[in-house]
Design an enzyme around this catalytic site. Sequence first.
Site, PDB file in Angstrom:
ATOM      1  N   ASN A  14      -9.900  20.144 -46.945  1.00  0.00           N
ATOM      2  CA  ASN A  14      -8.631  19.645 -47.270  1.00  0.00           C
ATOM      3  C   ASN A  14      -8.168  18.067 -46.447  1.00  0.00           C
ATOM      4  O   ASN A  14      -7.947  18.383 -45.370  1.00  0.00           O
ATOM      5  CB  ASN A  14      -7.588  20.486 -47.077  1.00  0.00           C
ATOM      6  CG  ASN A  14      -6.147  20.141 -47.752  1.00  0.00           C
ATOM      7  OD1 ASN A  14      -5.837  18.955 -47.596  1.00  0.00           O
ATOM      8  ND2 ASN A  14      -5.184  20.904 -48.118  1.00  0.00           N
ATOM      9  N   GLU A  62     -15.848  31.621 -47.686  1.00  0.00           N
ATOM     10  CA  GLU A  62     -15.129  32.846 -48.522  1.00  0.00           C
ATOM     11  C   GLU A  62     -14.099  33.051 -47.602  1.00  0.00           C
ATOM     12  O   GLU A  62     -14.270  33.830 -46.508  1.00  0.00           O
ATOM     13  CB  GLU A  62     -16.026  33.905 -48.877  1.00  0.00           C
ATOM     14  CG  GLU A  62     -15.227  34.721 -50.107  1.00  0.00           C
ATOM     15  CD  GLU A  62     -16.154  35.932 -50.333  1.00  0.00           C
ATOM     16  OE1 GLU A  62     -15.419  36.805 -50.778  1.00  0.00           O
ATOM     17  OE2 GLU A  62     -17.149  36.065 -49.886  1.00  0.00           O
ATOM     18  N   ASP A  89      -4.971  27.802 -41.516  1.00  0.00           N
ATOM     19  CA  ASP A  89      -4.904  28.534 -42.614  1.00  0.00           C
ATOM     20  C   ASP A  89      -3.218  28.644 -43.096  1.00  0.00           C
ATOM     21  O   ASP A  89      -2.597  28.887 -42.207  1.00  0.00           O
ATOM     22  CB  ASP A  89      -5.221  29.913 -42.714  1.00  0.00           C
ATOM     23  CG  ASP A  89      -5.654  30.568 -44.240  1.00  0.00           C
ATOM     24  OD1 ASP A  89      -6.311  29.999 -45.079  1.00  0.00           O
ATOM     25  OD2 ASP A  89      -4.468  31.394 -44.448  1.00  0.00           O
ATOM     26  N   SER A  90      -2.751  28.039 -44.065  1.00  0.00           N
ATOM     27  CA  SER A  90      -1.393  27.982 -44.277  1.00  0.00           C
ATOM     28  C   SER A  90      -1.110  28.236 -45.665  1.00  0.00           C
ATOM     29  O   SER A  90      -1.975  28.545 -46.490  1.00  0.00           O
ATOM     30  CB  SER A  90      -1.224  26.533 -44.136  1.00  0.00           C
ATOM     31  OG  SER A  90      -2.051  25.474 -44.509  1.00  0.00           O
ATOM     32  N   PHE A 144       1.349  16.437 -49.738  1.00  0.00           N
ATOM     33  CA  PHE A 144       0.528  17.082 -50.391  1.00  0.00           C
ATOM     34  C   PHE A 144       1.072  18.435 -51.077  1.00  0.00           C
ATOM     35  O   PHE A 144       2.041  18.998 -50.524  1.00  0.00           O
ATOM     36  CB  PHE A 144      -1.024  17.181 -49.950  1.00  0.00           C
ATOM     37  CG  PHE A 144      -1.032  18.312 -48.865  1.00  0.00           C
ATOM     38  CD1 PHE A 144      -1.476  19.531 -48.971  1.00  0.00           C
ATOM     39  CD2 PHE A 144      -0.438  17.865 -47.416  1.00  0.00           C
ATOM     40  CE1 PHE A 144      -1.555  20.253 -47.987  1.00  0.00           C
ATOM     41  CE2 PHE A 144      -0.693  18.701 -46.322  1.00  0.00           C
ATOM     42  CZ  PHE A 144      -1.357  20.018 -46.534  1.00  0.00           C
ATOM     43  N   GLY A 145       0.405  19.115 -51.913  1.00  0.00           N
ATOM     44  CA  GLY A 145       0.773  20.332 -52.178  1.00  0.00           C
ATOM     45  C   GLY A 145       2.036  20.447 -52.667  1.00  0.00           C
ATOM     46  O   GLY A 145       2.551  19.894 -53.656  1.00  0.00           O
ATOM     47  N   ASP A 194       4.867  20.157 -51.128  1.00  0.00           N
ATOM     48  CA  ASP A 194       5.741  19.642 -50.472  1.00  0.00           C
ATOM     49  C   ASP A 194       6.928  18.936 -51.364  1.00  0.00           C
ATOM     50  O   ASP A 194       8.098  19.071 -51.059  1.00  0.00           O
ATOM     51  CB  ASP A 194       5.138  18.331 -49.636  1.00  0.00           C
ATOM     52  CG  ASP A 194       4.634  18.523 -48.419  1.00  0.00           C
ATOM     53  OD1 ASP A 194       5.166  19.638 -47.689  1.00  0.00           O
ATOM     54  OD2 ASP A 194       3.581  18.061 -48.067  1.00  0.00           O
ATOM     55  N   ARG A 208       2.704  23.103 -39.541  1.00  0.00           N
ATOM     56  CA  ARG A 208       1.443  22.506 -39.169  1.00  0.00           C
ATOM     57  C   ARG A 208       1.628  21.989 -37.634  1.00  0.00           C
ATOM     58  O   ARG A 208       0.630  22.166 -36.510  1.00  0.00           O
ATOM     59  CB  ARG A 208       0.758  21.929 -40.096  1.00  0.00           C
ATOM     60  CG  ARG A 208      -0.706  21.155 -39.537  1.00  0.00           C
ATOM     61  CD  ARG A 208      -1.485  20.676 -40.814  1.00  0.00           C
ATOM     62  NE  ARG A 208      -1.772  21.845 -41.682  1.00  0.00           N
ATOM     63  CZ  ARG A 208      -0.914  21.722 -42.994  1.00  0.00           C
ATOM     64  NH1 ARG A 208      -0.080  20.811 -43.114  1.00  0.00           N
ATOM     65  NH2 ARG A 208      -1.399  22.977 -43.782  1.00  0.00           N
TER      66      ARG A 208
END
Length: 197
Positions: free
Chosen positions: A11, A42, A71-72, A154-155, A157, A183
Amino acid sequence: MKGRIIFATGNADKVREIQMIMEDSGMEVISMKEAGISIDIEENGSTYEENALIKARAVARYTDAIVMADDSGLEVDHLNKEPGIHSARYLGEDTSYRIKNQNLIDRLKGVPDEERTARFVCAIAAVLPDGRELTTRATIEGRIDYEERGSHGFGYDPIFYVPEFHKTTAELTEEEKNKVSHRGKALRLMKEELKTL
Ligand code: ITT
């Protein structure tokens, strides 16, 4: 601790934030792609920490550098903490965030402010060259907004409203977001842990 950290993420938005947050650490952060490591990992863990460790361990097999992973996810209380660890895969990995964000807004139609609580969660994992493993976790609390606002980040937000700023995290500058974000906080905890080694 000095040297180079390889970040086990595909990402690019995360990498940009992480490099800014780690700027003052004296360590160079590069992505796995920049390190020439291109593998499919995976993520089948059941917690943020497990998934972060899975990613960091997978890349650590290919290098002697320190490897970290993030990982979030977004937990929406009214939706039983969905999408949670499945945040990237919610409605399909290739579905645009316009659609994902609008879907969450629609699912919260008619839900009042006080029940729109949500948080971003971030677990950072580190695998050291000697095999030691560390994890940290942090959150930022907010609410799901009624419409998308802002163009930074991003995402999710644009729909993540932070009451103390009266803004979404997409309306914060990168510096402002990193100061208060899940983060930013989790990575600073990891920086502190690494200093004690
Ligand atoms: P890697 O696994 O390769 O690191 P990813 O995007 O798949 O990349 P995750 O599995 O950790 O990462 O999923 C995290 C998702 O949670 C991310 O894609 C966003 O949808 C959301 N998310 C996490 N942090 C966010 C943030 O700061 N702002 C907006 N959305 C965020």
